[in-house]
Design an enzyme around this catalytic site. Structure first.
Site, PDB file in Angstrom:
ATOM      1  N   GLN A  94       0.858  -0.735  -0.109  1.00  0.00           N
ATOM      2  CA  GLN A  94      -0.053  -0.087   0.417  1.00  0.00           C
ATOM      3  C   GLN A  94       1.173   1.307  -0.510  1.00  0.00           C
ATOM      4  O   GLN A  94       2.212   0.859   0.594  1.00  0.00           O
ATOM      5  CB  GLN A  94      -0.680   0.345   1.125  1.00  0.00           C
ATOM      6  N   HIS A  96      -0.332   5.583   1.057  1.00  0.00           N
ATOM      7  CA  HIS A  96      -1.036   6.465   1.429  1.00  0.00           C
ATOM      8  C   HIS A  96      -0.734   8.949   0.343  1.00  0.00           C
ATOM      9  O   HIS A  96       0.662   8.476  -0.429  1.00  0.00           O
ATOM     10  CB  HIS A  96      -0.393   6.932   2.640  1.00  0.00           C
ATOM     11  N   GLU A 131       3.631   8.470   7.948  1.00  0.00           N
ATOM     12  CA  GLU A 131       3.556   6.966   9.664  1.00  0.00           C
ATOM     13  C   GLU A 131       4.601   6.756   9.929  1.00  0.00           C
ATOM     14  O   GLU A 131       5.798   6.893   9.103  1.00  0.00           O
ATOM     15  CB  GLU A 131       2.480   6.186   9.035  1.00  0.00           C
ATOM     16  N   HIS A 257       4.313  -0.052   0.605  1.00  0.00           N
ATOM     17  CA  HIS A 257       5.586  -0.814   2.453  1.00  0.00           C
ATOM     18  C   HIS A 257       4.528  -1.806   2.073  1.00  0.00           C
ATOM     19  O   HIS A 257       3.381  -1.549   1.783  1.00  0.00           O
ATOM     20  CB  HIS A 257       5.713   0.155   3.073  1.00  0.00           C
ATOM     21  N   ARG A 276      -3.836   0.600  -1.493  1.00  0.00           N
ATOM     22  CA  ARG A 276      -3.790  -0.653  -2.079  1.00  0.00           C
ATOM     23  C   ARG A 276      -3.177  -1.182  -3.150  1.00  0.00           C
ATOM     24  O   ARG A 276      -3.420  -0.981  -4.845  1.00  0.00           O
ATOM     25  CB  ARG A 276      -4.541  -1.948  -2.055  1.00  0.00           C
TER      26      ARG A 276
END
Length: 391
Positions: A94, A96, A131, A257, A276
């Site tokens: 996935q 972001h 993140e 990742h 995804r």
């Protein structure tokens, strides 16, 4: 200060031991415990003792709880979400979006009237989602694209005719050509390619050939779990990362990742935007994924903490969140910050003290501390403290 009751997400890839052990529940549990969410995400907010969601409490009094700087920068919402993530089997590949990509994608789907719970919906909110994951057990992950020349060698070593189109695309046009070529394969060609790659990779592992052995071992494992998934081949193009407890990795927008196994403290911008790219049975929006992906190749650095206020801090290049690992003993340690805090007790028992208020955190419990509130902690205990990066 408020002690929090936080929700658990029971995804199939989760561990039956890590989070139950942390929470003092029977272990192994009867179902997988994948994530423990601590924060104010509207999908699953932590709850206060009176049954109020932390998100609702913040909206009712944002200046006091968030502080003026955080409110001015992020609005009336807690800009970060803290999790305990525990994976027994791999998560999906996935990436972001950036803030600009999230805003544009969210606005387009809103205008098109795509329901938020539609499984084909791509952008759930207008926010980015960088993140950090700090390992609490050994963690293995796929993280970003390995150097192209290394990937070419990894693919060529398998000596498979089925891989020649991918090798040609990678050599000619780099990752920006190879990834779409793999994702656009027909179902029939995907099945035959993945089967051939898995068989050849498993052969090298069986021969104990050390070159790319972890990459090949995981490719064979992933093919067993997701037969015919092009993410198996894409995994050969990714860095294979191993984190020891206390080490961390930062994942910026666009980084492809997948966490493969292990457990850690994860802190992210409070968003649910996940695009995804494979190793999943869920919807893959190829066009949106290609638009979001960062095709830069190269090694991904492992983060080591630096000494900062309150403990060992993991520096990240965003201001949505900040993570500190705090080891406290019998002498009170100051944990005051200018922004709001979520504090998790990972080991031992901690007593948080602020003016005439006191909160006792047993292992697995957490608390919310309003912005700027003078607070100290005594243990012995191991704490993880999330706040914003605003100073």
């Amino acid at each position: 200060m408020w002690q929090l009751t936080s929700p658990v997400r029971h995804y199939p890839w989760g561990s039956r031991t890590v989070i139950p052990d942390l929470l003092g529940l029977p272990s192994p549990a009867g179902q997988p415990y994948a994530e423990l969410w601590m924060g104010a995400h509207p999908d699953a907010p932590s709850m206060l003792a009176d049954g109020t969601g932390l998100d609702a409490a913040i909206k009712a009094n944002p200046d006091r709880l968030l502080g003026p700087k955080v409110r001015e920068r992020f609005g009336n919402r807690l800009p970060f979400l803290m999790k305990v993530l525990a994976a027994d089997t791999p998560l999906s590949l996935q990436a972001h979006p950036t803030t600009a990509q999230a805003e544009a994608g969210f606005a387009a789907e809103e205008a098109a009237g795509v329901p938020h719970d539609d499984p084909t919906r791509t952008f759930k909110d207008p926010f980015h989602k960088p993140e950090i994951l700090c390992a609490i057990t050994p963690v293995e992950a796929l993280c970003g694209f390995r150097p192209v020349q290394e990937s070419l060698h990894c693919l060529a070593k398998l000596q498979l005719p089925e891989l020649m189109p991918t090798i040609a695309a990678l050599a000619r046009g780099g990752l920006r050509a190879a990834i779409p070529q793999l994702l656009a394969l027909s179902a029939r060609r995907r099945v035959s390619l993945v089967r051939a790659v898995a068989t050849k990779a498993a052969g090298f592992v069986a021969e104990h050939d050390p070159e790319f052995i972890n990459t090949y071992r995981w490719a064979a494992t992933l093919a067993d779990i997701y037969p015919g998934d092009p993410g198996v081949v894409i995994s050969l193009l990714c860095n294979h990362l191993r984190l020891a407890p206390g080490e961390a990795v930062f994942l910026p927008a666009g980084n492809l990742h997948a966490y493969l196994c292990g457990a850690g403290i994860e802190v992210m911008a409070s968003s649910d935007n996940v695009l995804r790219g494979g190793l999943t049975n869920k919807h893959v929006d190829l066009a949106a994924l290609i638009e979001v992906l960062d095709f830069t190749d190269g090694k991904v650095p492992v983060l080591h903490p630096v000494l900062g206020p309150g403990g060992l801090r993991y520096p990240v290049p965003v201001d949505d969140f900040d993570l500190t690992r705090c080891q406290v003993d019998d002498d009170p340690g100051v944990l005051t910050t200018s922004g709001p805090q979520v504090i998790l007790c990972a080991e031992g028992t901690a007593v948080l003290t602020a003016a005439d208020d006191e909160v006792v955190l047993e292992q697995g419990s957490s608390a919310f501390v309003p912005a700027g509130l003078p607070v100290s902690a005594r243990g012995p205990a191991l704490l993880y403290r999330s706040t914003t990066g605003l100073r």
